[in-house]
Write an enzyme that holds these catalytic residues in place. Sequence first.
Site, PDB file in Angstrom:
ATOM      1  N   CYS A  13       0.812  -1.227   0.000  1.00  0.00           N
ATOM      2  CA  CYS A  13       0.000   0.000   0.000  1.00  0.00           C
ATOM      3  C   CYS A  13       0.842   1.273   0.000  1.00  0.00           C
ATOM      4  O   CYS A  13       0.312   2.364  -0.208  1.00  0.00           O
ATOM      5  CB  CYS A  13      -0.936  -0.006   1.198  1.00  0.00           C
ATOM      6  SG  CYS A  13      -1.846  -1.551   1.379  1.00  0.00           S
ATOM      7  N   HIS A  71      -3.445   7.265   6.677  1.00  0.00           N
ATOM      8  CA  HIS A  71      -3.599   5.975   5.998  1.00  0.00           C
ATOM      9  C   HIS A  71      -5.013   5.451   6.242  1.00  0.00           C
ATOM     10  O   HIS A  71      -5.679   5.011   5.308  1.00  0.00           O
ATOM     11  CB  HIS A  71      -2.543   5.001   6.481  1.00  0.00           C
ATOM     12  CG  HIS A  71      -2.471   3.737   5.701  1.00  0.00           C
ATOM     13  ND1 HIS A  71      -2.324   3.714   4.322  1.00  0.00           N
ATOM     14  CD2 HIS A  71      -2.539   2.438   6.076  1.00  0.00           C
ATOM     15  CE1 HIS A  71      -2.294   2.463   3.899  1.00  0.00           C
ATOM     16  NE2 HIS A  71      -2.432   1.665   4.951  1.00  0.00           N
ATOM     17  N   GLU A  86      -2.080   4.505  14.163  1.00  0.00           N
ATOM     18  CA  GLU A  86      -1.724   5.760  13.485  1.00  0.00           C
ATOM     19  C   GLU A  86      -2.039   6.996  14.315  1.00  0.00           C
ATOM     20  O   GLU A  86      -1.178   7.883  14.443  1.00  0.00           O
ATOM     21  CB  GLU A  86      -2.390   5.833  12.111  1.00  0.00           C
ATOM     22  CG  GLU A  86      -1.887   7.005  11.274  1.00  0.00           C
ATOM     23  CD  GLU A  86      -2.419   6.989   9.848  1.00  0.00           C
ATOM     24  OE1 GLU A  86      -1.955   7.808   9.027  1.00  0.00           O
ATOM     25  OE2 GLU A  86      -3.312   6.156   9.546  1.00  0.00           O
ATOM     26  N   LYS A 129      -9.995   7.377   2.395  1.00  0.00           N
ATOM     27  CA  LYS A 129     -10.365   5.992   2.084  1.00  0.00           C
ATOM     28  C   LYS A 129     -11.804   5.696   2.488  1.00  0.00           C
ATOM     29  O   LYS A 129     -12.390   4.722   2.015  1.00  0.00           O
ATOM     30  CB  LYS A 129      -9.420   5.017   2.778  1.00  0.00           C
ATOM     31  CG  LYS A 129      -8.032   4.916   2.173  1.00  0.00           C
ATOM     32  CD  LYS A 129      -7.240   3.803   2.844  1.00  0.00           C
ATOM     33  CE  LYS A 129      -5.829   3.691   2.275  1.00  0.00           C
ATOM     34  NZ  LYS A 129      -4.949   4.805   2.702  1.00  0.00           N
ATOM     35  N   HIS A 185      -9.795   1.493  -0.473  1.00  0.00           N
ATOM     36  CA  HIS A 185      -8.337   1.369  -0.418  1.00  0.00           C
ATOM     37  C   HIS A 185      -7.811   0.969  -1.789  1.00  0.00           C
ATOM     38  O   HIS A 185      -8.010  -0.154  -2.240  1.00  0.00           O
ATOM     39  CB  HIS A 185      -7.965   0.318   0.632  1.00  0.00           C
ATOM     40  CG  HIS A 185      -6.517   0.310   0.993  1.00  0.00           C
ATOM     41  ND1 HIS A 185      -5.540   0.947   0.248  1.00  0.00           N
ATOM     42  CD2 HIS A 185      -5.858  -0.259   2.045  1.00  0.00           C
ATOM     43  CE1 HIS A 185      -4.371   0.764   0.810  1.00  0.00           C
ATOM     44  NE2 HIS A 185      -4.533   0.039   1.900  1.00  0.00           N
ATOM     45  N   PHE A 240       1.475  -3.688   3.907  1.00  0.00           N
ATOM     46  CA  PHE A 240       1.799  -5.022   4.397  1.00  0.00           C
ATOM     47  C   PHE A 240       3.299  -5.261   4.241  1.00  0.00           C
ATOM     48  O   PHE A 240       3.900  -4.907   3.221  1.00  0.00           O
ATOM     49  CB  PHE A 240       1.041  -6.090   3.604  1.00  0.00           C
ATOM     50  CG  PHE A 240      -0.428  -6.200   3.934  1.00  0.00           C
ATOM     51  CD1 PHE A 240      -0.988  -5.527   5.014  1.00  0.00           C
ATOM     52  CD2 PHE A 240      -1.254  -6.982   3.151  1.00  0.00           C
ATOM     53  CE1 PHE A 240      -2.329  -5.638   5.310  1.00  0.00           C
ATOM     54  CE2 PHE A 240      -2.611  -7.103   3.433  1.00  0.00           C
ATOM     55  CZ  PHE A 240      -3.150  -6.435   4.524  1.00  0.00           C
TER      56      PHE A 240
END
Length: 416
Positions: free
Chosen positions: A165, A305, A316, A337, A342, A403
């Site tokens: 991502c 994010h 976060e 998002k 996403h 990831f």
Amino acid sequence: MELKRVVVTGLGAITPIGKTIDEYWDNLQKGVSGAAPITRFDATHFKTKFACEVKDYNPTDYFDRKEARKMDMFAQFAMIAAEQAFRDAQIDPQAIDQDMAGVIWGAGIGGIITFLDETRSFVKNNEVPRFNPFFIPKMISDIAAGHISMKYGLRGPNYGTVSACASSTHAIASAFDLIRLGKAEMFITGGSEAAINEAGVGGFNAMQAISTRNDDPATASRPFDKDRDGFVMAEGSGALVLEEYEHAVKRGAKIYCELAGSGMTADAYHLTAPDPDGKGAERVMANALKDGNIRPDEVDYINVHGTSTPLGDIAEPRAIQKVFGDHAYKLSISSTKSMTGHLLGAAGAVEAIASILAMKNSIVPPTINLFELDPEIDPKLNLTVGKAQERKIKVAMSNTFGFGGHNACVVFKAVD
């Protein structure tokens, strides 16, 4: 050595909530959700039956049939966004030094649609090895950068970045570094993704990473909400033209803002889960601020994010509070998002564009679908809940975490 300044002079996007920059920004302000039942394949037997698809997408609206057949959808999206950005920047390819202009492009997965289609064909034909000669060139993640460079004759640095991502934020950061080191004058950079097929959805379902809120897709992407149950898959592309400041001024370019700093770190913690204390996120934001010589109290807006996953949405905000201290409560924060879903490897570019447009228009896009705040998140943080907020933005930050523990952050500021 004295580093050169880097500015943004062109933008392009094809997203689940708009196939142009203007449509995208208009729907961001309005808080429109791009989530709907999947049309790319029959999802009847899948745990998740919805996604954020690019609506009414027809390749022949953009390419002739022969050309379209040579490109996976992720590369098609890349070409569309790049063309928009090139046009927005008003660049004549023949009027620039093409040896000093390049392409760095991010994709987390690449041609997974092509891979699944070719594998199916192989099995269906009783394992007779008949493969499309374009199979490999359509599938590999770097091919989008190759297509863009060939179309515009850009002979400078050309490659792809793959970091899940964080892929397209890494692409932007890499282009930024090469320009300020004097190794190029201009880049088209960004990312694209098209992973909404049986393998993509099935794979994320198996990980229990994506929402299964099939009864109400429009509210399924709900960052920071107590009842969030995973992210919503999306597809599309975002493209930016980055340019050395003096080069842009000399050609009379429209300048959106300056790209001031970037940060890159690793969690070194887990395959898919973030460090629960947000240490990697904390360091990447601090590094980006240091790189741009920007104080924490100068930042006005963070496009987080904010994926709508149980662990990430807690880590976060904690990291933000550690980096910004008391100023964290004066920041505008939002997760776009919640509207776009996403976009995986394209997320960083699409969200960097949202940050830039927020600066340009003095409007913070909202976080939608936040019905009840997770009690582990500080309620004093301004998460721009429900509707857009007007605010003068001089410095904006965009975060992406992938990831594998890949973290990337970019900081934009108004041009003096």
